[in-house]
Motif scaffolding. Structure first.
Motif, mmCIF file in Angstrom:
data_model
loop_
_atom_site.group_PDB
_atom_site.id
_atom_site.type_symbol
_atom_site.label_atom_id
_atom_site.label_comp_id
_atom_site.label_asym_id
_atom_site.label_seq_id
_atom_site.Cartn_x
_atom_site.Cartn_y
_atom_site.Cartn_z
ATOM 1 N N UNK A 274 -15.293 88.694 -37.102
ATOM 2 C CA UNK A 274 -16.691 88.878 -36.728
ATOM 3 C C UNK A 274 -17.193 87.563 -36.142
ATOM 4 N N UNK A 275 -18.245 87.596 -35.332
ATOM 5 C CA UNK A 275 -18.733 86.366 -34.693
ATOM 6 C C UNK A 275 -19.193 85.323 -35.706
ATOM 7 N N UNK A 276 -18.915 84.062 -35.416
ATOM 8 C CA UNK A 276 -19.377 82.957 -36.273
ATOM 9 C C UNK A 276 -20.838 82.614 -36.006
ATOM 10 N N UNK A 277 -21.250 82.732 -34.755
ATOM 11 C CA UNK A 277 -22.590 82.332 -34.368
ATOM 12 C C UNK A 277 -23.596 83.443 -34.640
ATOM 13 N N UNK A 278 -24.859 83.076 -34.911
ATOM 14 C CA UNK A 278 -25.894 84.111 -35.074
ATOM 15 C C UNK A 278 -26.038 84.931 -33.801
ATOM 16 N N UNK A 279 -26.242 86.218 -33.967
ATOM 17 C CA UNK A 279 -26.381 87.108 -32.818
ATOM 18 C C UNK A 279 -26.894 88.458 -33.261
ATOM 19 N N UNK A 280 -26.957 89.422 -32.335
ATOM 20 C CA UNK A 280 -27.433 90.763 -32.680
ATOM 21 C C UNK A 280 -26.415 91.521 -33.519
ATOM 22 N N UNK A 282 -24.962 94.232 -32.956
ATOM 23 C CA UNK A 282 -23.862 94.860 -32.227
ATOM 24 C C UNK A 282 -22.626 93.969 -32.139
ATOM 25 N N UNK A 283 -22.762 92.705 -32.551
ATOM 26 C CA UNK A 283 -21.602 91.817 -32.562
ATOM 27 C C UNK A 283 -20.514 92.238 -33.530
ATOM 28 N N UNK A 284 -20.869 93.036 -34.542
ATOM 29 C CA UNK A 284 -19.834 93.468 -35.502
ATOM 30 C C UNK A 284 -19.265 94.842 -35.147
ATOM 31 N N UNK A 285 -19.714 95.443 -34.044
ATOM 32 C CA UNK A 285 -19.198 96.771 -33.679
ATOM 33 C C UNK A 285 -17.684 96.796 -33.493
ATOM 34 N N UNK A 286 -17.058 95.803 -32.825
ATOM 35 C CA UNK A 286 -15.588 95.854 -32.716
ATOM 36 C C UNK A 286 -14.904 95.928 -34.076
ATOM 37 N N UNK A 287 -15.431 95.188 -35.075
ATOM 38 C CA UNK A 287 -14.843 95.232 -36.410
ATOM 39 C C UNK A 287 -15.028 96.610 -37.039
ATOM 40 N N UNK A 479 -28.371 87.234 -36.748
ATOM 41 C CA UNK A 479 -27.696 86.804 -37.970
ATOM 42 C C UNK A 479 -26.241 86.516 -37.616
ATOM 43 N N UNK A 480 -25.553 85.804 -38.475
ATOM 44 C CA UNK A 480 -24.130 85.596 -38.238
ATOM 45 C C UNK A 480 -23.398 86.917 -38.456
ATOM 46 N N UNK A 481 -22.203 87.016 -37.891
ATOM 47 C CA UNK A 481 -21.420 88.223 -38.064
ATOM 48 C C UNK A 481 -21.126 88.520 -39.524
ATOM 49 N N UNK A 487 -24.259 92.898 -45.071
ATOM 50 C CA UNK A 487 -25.379 93.826 -45.178
ATOM 51 C C UNK A 487 -24.903 95.256 -44.906
ATOM 52 N N UNK A 488 -24.050 95.418 -43.906
ATOM 53 C CA UNK A 488 -23.540 96.751 -43.587
ATOM 54 C C UNK A 488 -22.777 97.338 -44.774
ATOM 55 N N UNK A 489 -21.899 96.547 -45.399
ATOM 56 C CA UNK A 489 -21.110 97.058 -46.505
ATOM 57 C C UNK A 489 -21.994 97.430 -47.698
ATOM 58 N N UNK A 490 -23.052 96.638 -47.937
ATOM 59 C CA UNK A 490 -23.974 96.974 -49.017
ATOM 60 C C UNK A 490 -24.696 98.283 -48.711
ATOM 61 N N UNK A 491 -25.117 98.462 -47.467
ATOM 62 C CA UNK A 491 -25.778 99.707 -47.072
ATOM 63 C C UNK A 491 -24.819 100.887 -47.166
ATOM 64 N N UNK A 492 -23.576 100.661 -46.811
ATOM 65 C CA UNK A 492 -22.603 101.740 -46.869
ATOM 66 C C UNK A 492 -22.413 102.237 -48.304
#
Length: 521
Positions: A274-280, A282-287, A479-481, A487-492
């Motif tokens: 996942x991206x190291x730098x803060x971003x939107x 959608x940066x984690x979509x490939x993962x 946010x960072x990746x 956050x996604x995993x907690x929501x899941x």
């Protein structure tokens, strides 16, 4: 020259090089000898582990892919063409000119020369789009390489071990599997750089003649042995970087495949980045796509073992005529993807989106579709049948295939039909297919960007994605990746299995994912 590839030490070989200083292309004959001498050993090692090379004479599928060459090889190819007899040179130069024209109709020059490295998903998309052009290498004649002795490094290093049928489906998004070899061709792309760290120079072979004309100065001259030492060091560094990248990738455990442990496939471990730098977000979509795709394979295998195999097959676009819901995260990613298309393709896709908007507005008020609420089963069933009767295909559907298959939404990856294919063809008659039990990661994605304490769902019909992004140009706070992924995993874990809702409110207490029928919508 020697370096260590990923899996085996390279055999040593003595080569002869010129004794005088010269440009980097002076070492190409020696490099060709080195690479060619190692090929039989790599083939034998691969065959010994049950993966023989499947490339055969007369198959020119790889000659219709993007063939990346370094600046060093571009100058060598230009000189090779110049040395050809006048009639042959004219024919080859005409093919280069036609290839340039067609490539520039596909993508702007600054995205082709130099050719920048891209993510795996972007590579798949670019490779498939290029293959669909049907654009052969200018040196291909009668389905054979007319400069075989002088062909680029990437052509020498590309040995396919996947079934030959995969090469025949490149236009459908398939990607052949090759042997792991020392990255000599990649090292060549860094060889002439005077920057620290070295800057890669790579371009499609079809632009080699143009590059040589626009960059007549080949840079500094060195003794060939100095060029070889530098290339060996670069090759070793690339191998070390690959190993370090693999070791640094976080390992995640995919969610369980179904509520019944007995029916679950054995969970595997998947390495993602996942991206190291803060971003939107959608940066984690490939993962997330990789997570879903791995789970697809596992769930499909488990279903087949239970006697309920997935019945989806190439060429069936029935699900692409249902209401395909996407999250706000995916809507922004799709809009960004469309903007990256060449002018001609972008205009065609946007026209299809506009037509879809018009037809949807004639069917229902658009505020019922963006945001798109979850509905009770009976209401959902009725609406799904009505929508299918519109005959409204996804704007990305072309020739009954998804034209953005590597970038398709998560829901498209999660929708696996196990009922007979004839059911999909009769959805307009009220029949709705049965789908596999599986984790629905797309559910959690719809809550990811909510800034409220009790997250609210963001969900819309895919044909309205471009409209929604235009109406909502300000995205989520970066946010960072790693933060987005956690956050996604907690929501899941907290996302319900999809109980009927109409208010779009936050998920209640955690529940396991249930069987879903007749969705993606």
């Amino acid at each position: 020259m020697s370096s260590t590839p990923d899996d085996a030490d390279r055999p040593a070989l003595a080569v002869t090089v010129p004794g005088e200083p010269g440009p980097a292309r002076a070492i190409l004959p020696a490099l060709r000898t080195l690479v060619d001498s190692q090929t039989p050993a790599f083939h034998a090692a691969s065959a010994a582990v049950g993966k023989p090379v499947t490339c055969k004479r007369g198959c020119a599928a790889c000659c219709r892919q993007i063939i990346a060459v370094s600046d060093v090889e571009a100058h060598a190819l230009a000189r090779l063409v110049e040395a050809m007899p006048a009639p042959r040179r004219a024919r080859v130069e005409a093919r280069f000119a036609d290839a340039e024209r067609r490539m520039l109709e596909w993508r702007p020059l600054d995205r082709l020369m130099p050719l920048e490295p891209v993510s795996d998903d972007d590579f798949r998309l670019r490779a498939r789009e290029h293959y669909r052009l049907g654009l052969a290498c200018p040196f291909l004649e009668d389905e054979s390489c007319s400069i075989y002795a002088d062909r680029p490094m990437v052509c020498r290093e590309y040995d396919v071990v996947s079934p030959p049928s995969v090469c025949g489906r490149l236009a459908e998004g398939e990607r052949p599997v090759g042997i792991v070899r020392p990255p000599v061709g990649e090292a060549l792309e860094l060889l002439t750089s005077t920057e620290d760290p070295p800057r890669r120079v790579s371009m499609p072979l079809t632009f080699a003649l143009r590059w040589a004309v626009e960059h007549p100065d080949e840079g500094e001259e060195r003794l060939p042995e100095d060029w070889l030492r530098r290339l060996a060091a670069l090759s070793v560094k690339l191998v070390e970087e690959r190993r370090a990248a693999r070791q640094s990738e976080p390992a995640v455990e995919p969610p369980a495949a179904s509520p019944s442990p007995a029916a679950d496939p054995a969970p595997g471990r998947l390495r993602i980045s996942v991206p190291d730098e803060p971003g939107p977000a959608r940066g984690i979509l490939p993962a997330l796509r990789r997570m879903v795709d791995q789970n697809t394979r596992e769930v499909g295998a488990a279903a087949a073992a239970r006697g309920t195999p997935v019945s989806c097959g190439p060429g069936c676009g029935a699900c692409c005529r249902q209401i395909v819901p996407v999250s706000d995260v995916e809507a922004r990613a799709l809009a960004e993807l469309v903007e990256s298309f060449p002018d001609g393709r972008r205009a065609r896709v946007k026209a299809r989106f506009a037509e879809a908007e018009r037809r949807l507005a004639a069917w229902r008020p658009l505020d019922e579709l963006a945001p798109l609420a979850l509905l009770p089963d009976d209401t959902h069933r009725r609406r799904s049948i009505e929508y299918y009767r519109l005959g409204l295909a996804c704007p990305f559907l072309e020739d009954e295939s998804c034209s953005i298959h590597p970038d398709r939404p998560l829901i498209c990856r999660e929708f696996d039909v196990i009922s007979h294919p004839s059911v999909c063809a009769r959805m307009g008659e009220g029949l709705l297919p049965d789908a596999l039990v599986r984790p629905m990661l797309s559910d959690a994605l719809e809550f990811l960007t909510s800034g409220e304490e009790a997250p609210r769902r963001a969900r819309l019909a895919l044909p309205l994605a471009l409209r929604w992004v235009a109406d909502n140009p300000v995205g989520e706070a970066p946010r960072t990746g790693v933060e987005w992924f956690r956050r996604f995993m907690a929501l899941n874990e907290a996302t319900p299995a999809g109980a009927p809702r109409t208010d779009g409110a936050a998920p209640p207490a955690p529940r396991r994912h249930r069987r879903r029928t007749a969705r993606p919508a």
